[in-house]
Every structure is written in structure tokens, then in C-alpha cells.
Design a protein around this motif. Structure first.
Motif, PDB file in Angstrom:
ATOM      1  N   LEU A   1      45.087  46.411  39.849  1.00  0.00           N
ATOM      2  CA  LEU A   1      46.258  45.823  40.144  1.00  0.00           C
ATOM      3  C   LEU A   1      46.224  45.018  41.557  1.00  0.00           C
ATOM      4  CD1 LEU A   1      48.881  44.343  38.982  1.00  0.00           C
ATOM      5  CD2 LEU A   1      49.835  46.622  39.694  1.00  0.00           C
ATOM      6  N   ALA A   2      45.818  46.111  42.391  1.00  0.00           N
ATOM      7  CA  ALA A   2      45.926  45.570  43.929  1.00  0.00           C
ATOM      8  C   ALA A   2      44.746  44.545  43.997  1.00  0.00           C
ATOM      9  CB  ALA A   2      45.417  46.984  44.691  1.00  0.00           C
ATOM     10  N   THR A   3      43.832  44.731  43.559  1.00  0.00           N
ATOM     11  CA  THR A   3      42.548  43.763  43.792  1.00  0.00           C
ATOM     12  C   THR A   3      43.135  42.483  43.155  1.00  0.00           C
ATOM     13  OG1 THR A   3      40.904  45.524  43.489  1.00  0.00           O
ATOM     14  CG2 THR A   3      40.109  43.380  43.190  1.00  0.00           C
ATOM     15  N   LEU A   4      43.721  42.385  41.972  1.00  0.00           N
ATOM     16  CA  LEU A   4      44.092  41.254  41.371  1.00  0.00           C
ATOM     17  C   LEU A   4      45.295  40.601  42.425  1.00  0.00           C
ATOM     18  CD1 LEU A   4      44.250  42.214  37.615  1.00  0.00           C
ATOM     19  CD2 LEU A   4      42.915  40.671  38.735  1.00  0.00           C
ATOM     20  N   ASP A   5      45.979  41.459  42.926  1.00  0.00           N
ATOM     21  CA  ASP A   5      47.218  40.910  43.721  1.00  0.00           C
ATOM     22  C   ASP A   5      46.448  40.116  45.016  1.00  0.00           C
ATOM     23  OD1 ASP A   5      49.226  41.413  42.013  1.00  0.00           O
ATOM     24  OD2 ASP A   5      49.623  43.394  42.823  1.00  0.00           O
ATOM     25  N   GLU A   6      45.681  40.834  45.425  1.00  0.00           N
ATOM     26  CA  GLU A   6      44.821  40.338  46.703  1.00  0.00           C
ATOM     27  C   GLU A   6      44.248  39.087  46.410  1.00  0.00           C
ATOM     28  OE1 GLU A   6      41.697  39.416  49.744  1.00  0.00           O
ATOM     29  OE2 GLU A   6      41.256  40.353  47.464  1.00  0.00           O
ATOM     30  N   THR A   7      43.461  38.983  45.097  1.00  0.00           N
ATOM     31  CA  THR A   7      42.904  37.481  45.006  1.00  0.00           C
ATOM     32  C   THR A   7      43.598  36.566  44.765  1.00  0.00           C
ATOM     33  OG1 THR A   7      42.606  38.298  42.556  1.00  0.00           O
ATOM     34  CG2 THR A   7      40.771  38.868  44.134  1.00  0.00           C
ATOM     35  N   LEU A   8      44.796  37.031  43.831  1.00  0.00           N
ATOM     36  CA  LEU A   8      46.071  35.870  43.663  1.00  0.00           C
ATOM     37  C   LEU A   8      46.678  35.370  44.920  1.00  0.00           C
ATOM     38  CD1 LEU A   8      47.530  37.537  40.479  1.00  0.00           C
ATOM     39  CD2 LEU A   8      46.043  35.189  40.929  1.00  0.00           C
ATOM     40  N   GLU A   9      46.568  36.314  45.953  1.00  0.00           N
ATOM     41  CA  GLU A   9      47.119  35.699  47.322  1.00  0.00           C
ATOM     42  C   GLU A   9      46.135  34.943  48.035  1.00  0.00           C
ATOM     43  OE1 GLU A   9      48.198  39.254  49.388  1.00  0.00           O
ATOM     44  OE2 GLU A   9      50.107  39.705  48.384  1.00  0.00           O
TER      45      GLU A   9
END
Length: 515
Positions: free
Chosen positions: A339-347
Motif C-alpha cells: 500500500l505504501a509503495t502504491l501510494d508513493e507511485t500514485l503521488e
């Protein structure tokens, strides 16, 4: 009337000066007109042919016809060409004794290039040359025409080949730049593969799935921890019995109580506390817990005696629950990391999108330039083929130079008459100049104009008969000397010192003009 008499008298007094100037110029003109050798003029006419193939179907931009002729004219009249033609064809008399500057001036003075152009008519040029013989005149014009045609072919060929070479270089440069931008796009996409805009919706959907999975894992962990706690509480509530020092048993009521508790946990995942099913399960559990507490026997040493199963089953069940909780917590940790990785890539997707758009714009810009350069190169190659096949704009000879059969120049009557008229004008001009410079008082009007004095009368100068005869004799002798002496002196100079026609020829070469 008095003014006319006065001016006539002034003219008579200045007559020797008038005769000197007019006779000198007229004599020179007459001698030049008589002594000038015959001159032959040969000419040729050239025209700029328009392309035979529609420009929209092949040729690239053409040089305007008039500008094309001007370029060829400049190349023709170069110093090197004129010197080469003059020395090779022996155009001028004693050409080896003349300096290069003299030769160039003479060649340019004898050459006439007349261009004609206008709306609705072809652009043409007439080339003519004046020489002492008809053969030389025709030969020089032939040389001029040859040089002009060679220059025309060279201009067309060089222009076409230069355009092809230029656009070939442009195409190579743009292809290299396009490949570089393409490599940058690929490298950037590889470096940011997890944050590309085309996978944004997929990553957002995956993020929602991960969040839902984390919620489910949290529920399962909470459920298992609650189940474990309830088993321990139930076991402690029923008491423990030591059998063989390490084992205990549970009653069927306790087993049923555990099953009802599990059923309650599963119902809570779906229903609220106020749901009838939940409330019914809680009532049954409370009733069964009271029954279990009432039926458990107490031993003499303070323990409980259960005669159904050994307590080892409880420990195994607790261990299994702990193991399942550990697996769920590991799964939850992995999900949190995802989830943290996905949030970072979405940002980072917005920044990556902007960079990719810039690279795509550069790629599209260079690609458009490459397409245009390739199209221009194709047109230039077509133009080169058209020019090589003599289908493009070219310079054609429509009138070949011929050897003139009779002299064209000089117009001796015009030269002599023009010289006489010029001599008369120059003599009159000298008289006017002398009178303007003379400030002497010669008339009563001069006294009034200069001093403001009005004379009573004027007394003319009266000469004796002898003085009149002497004066008239001197004037007549002067006139005869002028009329006979000046032409004789000029002719003597022409015969014994320097021919007048050579002087006139040099003057015309210096002025860059011919008769």
C-alpha cells in the motif's frame, strides 16, 4: 535692341576665344570621325526557359528569372574571364602591352548586356560585343554565350546538389535526435515503470484491493485473538485438573460453549450487536456458561476433575490460533508495504506524466521536422533529376552570334556633327563665363547699377581709319590662325605623335562607353 547690340559687340570682342574652343572641339571630332577604324558588332539573344514540368509536381523553388540572369551576368563579367578571352582571342590591338586594368576596362566598354523582362513576356538577355574585326566580335560573343550556359548549368546543378546534401544532413541530424529522444523515453519509462500514467487506474484498483485485504486481515486477527482469549477465559472459568501431572480434560458442555462462541464471532463479522441472531447466540452462551460452571466438580487439592478430554487439545488449539495470527500479521505487513509503495507511485504519477508529455512533445516536434526534411529532400532529388534531364528552368540561346558582314560603327556624320555642336556650345559657354568674371564698367547702366550715378551722355571711342584697318586685320589674322592652325596642329599630333583615334578609344574605355 540696345541690349542685343551690346551682347553682339561682346560676342565679337570674345570671338577669338569662341573660335579657339569651337574649332578645337570640332576639329578633334572631325579627325576622330574620319580616323576611327570601322567597328563590327556581333550579338546573341538568350531567353530563360520556364520548367517543362509543373513545379508543384517536382521542382523545388526556382530562382526568379531576372535574378538568375543577373547572377550569370556577374559571373560572366569577372576579371578572370575578360582577361582570358582578351588574351586568348587577341581581341585588342597590342594586348600584350596593355595592363590588366586597361584590358578589363576595354572589354567591359565594348560589351553590352541588355536584359528585358516584364509581366506577360519572357525574360531575355541580348549580348553584344564590339571589335575591330567581324571574326573577333563573333568569337567573343560565342565565348560569352558558352560561359553563360556553363554558368547556368553549374548554378542549377550546384543548387540542386547543395539542396540534396543539405536536406540529407538535416534528415541524418533529425533521425539521430529522434533516436536520442526515443531512448530517453524508454529509459525514463523503465526507471519509472511503477508510476506510468497508463497503469494509474490499475494501481488505484490494486490499492483499493490492498486496503480491503488489510481490513479483512485486521478483522481476522481481531477475531482470532478474541477467540483465543475466550478459550483461555473459558478454560480458566471451568478450572484445571492435573491428571498424570500434565493433562486435563473438558466436558461436552465446554465443547458446545466453544462452538457457540465461534458462531457468535462469525455472526459479528456480518451483523450488528442488536441483530436478533447475535442476541440469541449471546443468550445461549450465557445459559451454557452457567450450566458449565454448575456441573464442574472440585477436587480436594483445589483443582477440577474433568473426565472427557485432556487439556492438551486446548494447547494445540491455542498454538494453531497463534500460528494463524502470525501468518495474518505477516500478510498484513506485506499488504501495508504494498500500500505504501502504491501510494508513493500514485503521488509520482503526476510528475512522471508531465515529463513524459514533454518528451512526447519533443518527439512529435522532431518527428514533424524529420517528415518535412524528408519531403524536402525528395523534392530536391526530383529537382536534381529534372535539371539533369534539362527539364527545369534553363538558359537557352534563341539567336546564335553571327559574323557581321559590314561595319556597324562608327557613325562618322553623327560624331562630326555632334562634335561641332558641342564645340559651339562650349565656345558660347566660355564667353558667358568670361563675361560673368569681368566686373569692368562698360555701359551707362553699369554706372547706375553700381554707383548710383546717372551720366548726362556717353562719348564713343572713335578710331582712325588706319586703326580700324589694323584692328580688323589683326582679328582676321587671328581668326585664320585659329581656323587653320588648330586643325593643322591637331592633325600633326595625330600623324607624328599620337593618333587621335587611339586617344578617343582610350577615353571611351576609361569612361566605359562607346560611340
Amino acid at each position: 535692341m540696345d541690349d542685343l547690340k551690346f551682347y553682339f559687340s561682346v560676342f565679337l570682342r570674345r570671338l577669338p576665344w569662341f573660335l579657339v574652343i569651337s574649332t578645337l572641339i570640332t576639329a578633334i571630332a572631325v579627325i576622330v570621325a574620319i580616323s576611327l577604324p570601322p567597328a563590327y558588332v556581333s550579338q546573341s539573344q538568350l531567353v530563360v526557359q520556364q520548367p517543362q514540368i509543373d513545379p508543384s509536381g517536382g521542382p523545388v523553388d526556382q530562382t526568379p528569372a531576372l535574378e538568375h540572369l543577373q547572377i550569370i551576368e556577374q559571373q560572366l563579367m569577372t576579371r578572370a574571364n575578360l582577361l582570358n578571352i582578351a588574351r586568348r582571342l587577341d581581341v585588342l590591338e597590342n594586348v600584350d602591352e596593355l595592363s590588366p586594368d586597361q584590358i578589363v576596362r576595354a572589354m567591359r566598354a565594348r560589351t553590352v548586356l541588355a536584359t528585358r523582362s516584364g509581366r506577360g513576356q519572357a525574360t531575355s538577355m541580348t549580348v553584344s560585343f564590339e571589335a575591330s574585326t567581324a571574326r573577333i566580335a563573333a568569337a567573343v560573343v560565342n565565348e560569352y554565350v558558352t560561359i553563360m550556359q556553363e554558368a547556368d548549368a553549374e548554378i542549377r546543378g550546384v543548387r540542386s546538389s547543395d539542396r540534396v546534401e543539405f536536406f540529407a544532413q538535416q534528415v541524418a541530424r533529425l533521425e539521430a535526435e529522434l533516436n536520442e529522444i526515443s531512448a530517453r523515453i524508454v529509459n525514463f519509462q523503465q526507471e519509472n515503470v511503477g508510476a506510468l500514467p497508463e497503469t494509474m487506474e490499475l494501481r488505484m484498483s490494486r490499492r483499493d484491493e490492498v486496503r480491503e485485504a488489510i481490513i479483512i486481515a485486521d478483522r481476522d486477527i481481531t477475531r482470532l485473538k478474541g477467540q483465543r482469549e475466550r478459550i483461555l477465559q473459558l478454560f480458566e472459568a471451568t478450572g484445571r485438573v492435573a491428571i498424570d501431572g500434565n493433562r486435563t480434560v473438558i466436558t461436552p458442555e465446554q465443547e458446545q460453549l466453544r462452538a457457540l462462541q465461534n458462531e457468535l464471532d462469525e455472526a459479528l463479522l456480518v451483523f450488528a450487536e442488536t441483530h436478533p441472531r447475535v442476541r440469541s447466540l449471546r443468550q445461549r452462551i450465557e445459559s451454557l456458561e452457567a450450566k458449565v460452571a454448575a456441573t464442574v466438580p472440585v477436587t480436594g487439592d483445589g483443582g477440577t476433575s474433568l473426565n472427557v478430554r485432556e487439556t492438551t487439545a486446548i494447547e494445540v488449539q491455542i498454538a494453531e490460533i497463534d500460528e494463524e495470527i502470525d501468518l495474518l500479521e505477516e500478510q498484513r505487513a506485506r499488504l501495508q508495504s504494498d500500500l505504501a509503495t502504491l501510494d508513493e507511485t500514485l503521488e509520482r504519477t503526476a510528475e512522471v506524466t508531465i515529463t513524459l508529455e514533454e518528451l512526447d512533445r519533443d518527439y512529435a516536434r522532431v518527428g514533424g521536422q524529420l517528415d518535412q526534411a524528408e519531403a524536402e529532400m525528395a523534392r530536391a532529388e526530383t529537382q536534381e533529376i529534372i535539371n539533369s534531364n534539362a527539364r527545369g528552368q534553363r538558359l537557352d540561346v534563341i539567336e546564335q552570334p553571327i559574323v557581321p558582314s559590314e561595319p556597324t560603327k562608327p557613325n562618322r556624320v553623327l560624331i562630326a556633327g555632334g562634335g561641332g555642336f558641342l564645340g559651339i556650345l562650349a565656345g558660347l559657354g566660355l564667353i558667358v563665363l568670361l563675361e560673368m568674371m569681368n566686373s569692368a564698367v562698360r555701359r551707362p547702366e553699369d554706372l547706375v547699377a553700381r554707383f548710383g550715378i546717372s551720366p548726362f551722355t556717353t562719348i564713343p571711342y572713335i578710331r582712325t581709319r588706319r586703326q580700324t584697318i589694323v584692328q580688323r586685320g589683326l582679328k582676321l589674322a587671328t581668326i585664320m590662325i585659329i581656323l587653320l592652325g588648330i586643325p593643322a596642329a591637331i592633325y600633326a599630333m595625330h600623324i607624328y605623335y599620337l593618333p587621335v583615334d587611339i586617344v578617343a578609344d582610350r577615353v571611351m574605355d576609361r569612361l566605359g562607353m562607346r560611340w
